[in-house]
Scaffold this motif. Structure first.
Motif, PDB file in Angstrom:
ATOM      1  N   UNK A  42      64.037  40.180  31.455  1.00  0.00           N
ATOM      2  CA  UNK A  42      65.456  39.876  31.426  1.00  0.00           C
ATOM      3  C   UNK A  42      65.809  39.039  32.643  1.00  0.00           C
ATOM      4  N   UNK A  43      66.908  38.328  32.541  1.00  0.00           N
ATOM      5  CA  UNK A  43      67.447  37.594  33.674  1.00  0.00           C
ATOM      6  C   UNK A  43      68.748  38.277  34.060  1.00  0.00           C
ATOM      7  N   UNK A  44      68.869  38.599  35.346  1.00  0.00           N
ATOM      8  CA  UNK A  44      70.064  39.287  35.813  1.00  0.00           C
ATOM      9  C   UNK A  44      70.699  38.516  36.962  1.00  0.00           C
ATOM     10  N   UNK A  45      71.979  38.757  37.162  1.00  0.00           N
ATOM     11  CA  UNK A  45      72.706  38.200  38.302  1.00  0.00           C
ATOM     12  C   UNK A  45      73.077  39.349  39.221  1.00  0.00           C
ATOM     13  N   UNK A  46      72.706  39.220  40.477  1.00  0.00           N
ATOM     14  CA  UNK A  46      73.022  40.207  41.504  1.00  0.00           C
ATOM     15  C   UNK A  46      74.052  39.577  42.436  1.00  0.00           C
ATOM     16  N   UNK A  47      75.111  40.300  42.722  1.00  0.00           N
ATOM     17  CA  UNK A  47      76.146  39.795  43.612  1.00  0.00           C
ATOM     18  C   UNK A  47      75.755  40.082  45.065  1.00  0.00           C
ATOM     19  N   UNK A 101      70.781  38.257  49.178  1.00  0.00           N
ATOM     20  CA  UNK A 101      69.401  38.740  49.176  1.00  0.00           C
ATOM     21  C   UNK A 101      69.416  40.241  48.998  1.00  0.00           C
ATOM     22  N   UNK A 102      68.271  40.789  48.582  1.00  0.00           N
ATOM     23  CA  UNK A 102      68.178  42.225  48.311  1.00  0.00           C
ATOM     24  C   UNK A 102      66.724  42.642  48.443  1.00  0.00           C
ATOM     25  N   UNK A 103      66.487  43.856  48.917  1.00  0.00           N
ATOM     26  CA  UNK A 103      65.115  44.367  48.995  1.00  0.00           C
ATOM     27  C   UNK A 103      64.681  44.861  47.616  1.00  0.00           C
ATOM     28  N   UNK A 104      63.394  45.049  47.466  1.00  0.00           N
ATOM     29  CA  UNK A 104      62.872  45.613  46.216  1.00  0.00           C
ATOM     30  C   UNK A 104      63.480  46.991  45.978  1.00  0.00           C
ATOM     31  N   UNK A 105      63.555  47.835  47.013  1.00  0.00           N
ATOM     32  CA  UNK A 105      64.166  49.156  46.852  1.00  0.00           C
ATOM     33  C   UNK A 105      65.627  49.033  46.419  1.00  0.00           C
ATOM     34  N   UNK A 106      66.355  48.096  47.000  1.00  0.00           N
ATOM     35  CA  UNK A 106      67.749  47.888  46.622  1.00  0.00           C
ATOM     36  C   UNK A 106      67.879  47.438  45.179  1.00  0.00           C
ATOM     37  N   UNK A 107      66.980  46.564  44.759  1.00  0.00           N
ATOM     38  CA  UNK A 107      66.978  46.094  43.371  1.00  0.00           C
ATOM     39  C   UNK A 107      66.658  47.237  42.427  1.00  0.00           C
ATOM     40  N   UNK A 160      60.019  47.033  50.813  1.00  0.00           N
ATOM     41  CA  UNK A 160      60.962  46.493  51.795  1.00  0.00           C
ATOM     42  C   UNK A 160      61.058  44.968  51.711  1.00  0.00           C
ATOM     43  N   UNK A 161      60.266  44.347  50.840  1.00  0.00           N
ATOM     44  CA  UNK A 161      60.287  42.889  50.694  1.00  0.00           C
ATOM     45  C   UNK A 161      61.686  42.426  50.279  1.00  0.00           C
ATOM     46  N   UNK A 162      62.145  41.327  50.874  1.00  0.00           N
ATOM     47  CA  UNK A 162      63.462  40.789  50.568  1.00  0.00           C
ATOM     48  C   UNK A 162      63.337  39.700  49.504  1.00  0.00           C
ATOM     49  N   UNK A 163      64.056  39.909  48.406  1.00  0.00           N
ATOM     50  CA  UNK A 163      64.033  38.986  47.271  1.00  0.00           C
ATOM     51  C   UNK A 163      65.130  37.947  47.459  1.00  0.00           C
ATOM     52  N   UNK A 164      64.818  36.716  47.075  1.00  0.00           N
ATOM     53  CA  UNK A 164      65.792  35.635  47.182  1.00  0.00           C
ATOM     54  C   UNK A 164      66.064  35.016  45.807  1.00  0.00           C
ATOM     55  N   UNK A 165      67.062  34.172  45.742  1.00  0.00           N
ATOM     56  CA  UNK A 165      67.495  33.472  44.537  1.00  0.00           C
ATOM     57  C   UNK A 165      66.322  32.924  43.730  1.00  0.00           C
ATOM     58  N   UNK A 166      66.413  33.046  42.415  1.00  0.00           N
ATOM     59  CA  UNK A 166      65.453  32.485  41.459  1.00  0.00           C
ATOM     60  C   UNK A 166      64.047  33.058  41.555  1.00  0.00           C
ATOM     61  N   UNK A 167      63.909  34.254  42.115  1.00  0.00           N
ATOM     62  CA  UNK A 167      62.591  34.897  42.173  1.00  0.00           C
ATOM     63  C   UNK A 167      62.262  35.548  40.836  1.00  0.00           C
ATOM     64  N   UNK A 168      60.971  35.703  40.587  1.00  0.00           N
ATOM     65  CA  UNK A 168      60.483  36.457  39.433  1.00  0.00           C
ATOM     66  C   UNK A 168      59.903  37.756  39.960  1.00  0.00           C
ATOM     67  N   UNK A 169      60.442  38.867  39.497  1.00  0.00           N
ATOM     68  CA  UNK A 169      60.000  40.179  39.948  1.00  0.00           C
ATOM     69  C   UNK A 169      59.345  40.892  38.779  1.00  0.00           C
ATOM     70  N   UNK A 170      58.160  41.415  39.003  1.00  0.00           N
ATOM     71  CA  UNK A 170      57.430  42.128  37.955  1.00  0.00           C
ATOM     72  C   UNK A 170      57.224  43.580  38.389  1.00  0.00           C
TER      73      UNK A 170
END
Length: 85
Positions: free
Chosen positions: A20-25, A28-34, A67-77
């Motif tokens: 899925x593609x999601x929008x987070x407001x 940036x966000x950590x993996x735990x936060x996501x 704790x990795x910080x995710x940024x715009x347009x990343x693909x997370x698996x």
């Protein structure tokens, strides 16, 4: 921030989603936060992505820590650990 989320193995089966593609407001966000945000969406997500469950995560095809910080347009698996023999 737009993110592509992919789910594998038992996580995919529990959620009934491959990706899925999601929008987070957030900028940036950590993996735990996501994970926390995804868990809050439904009982199925809470079970599949439970923080006590050993879920492995890759961002843009590289294994990362929670704790990795995710940024715009990343693909997370997200995928559970795999055993084999």
């Amino acid at each position: 921030m737009k993110l592509t989320i992919k789910y594998f193995a038992s996580i995919r089966e529990q959620l009934g989603l491959t990706q899925e593609t999601i929008d987070i407001d957030a900028p940036l966000i950590t993996i735990d936060g996501l994970r926390d945000r995804l868990i809050a969406r439904s009982p199925q997500a809470a079970e599949a992505l439970d923080m006590a469950r050993p879920v492995r995560v890759a961002v843009n095809h590289e294994m990362v820590a929670n704790t990795f910080v995710v940024r715009q347009d990343s693909e997370i698996a997200f995928f559970p650990p795999v055993t084999g023999g």
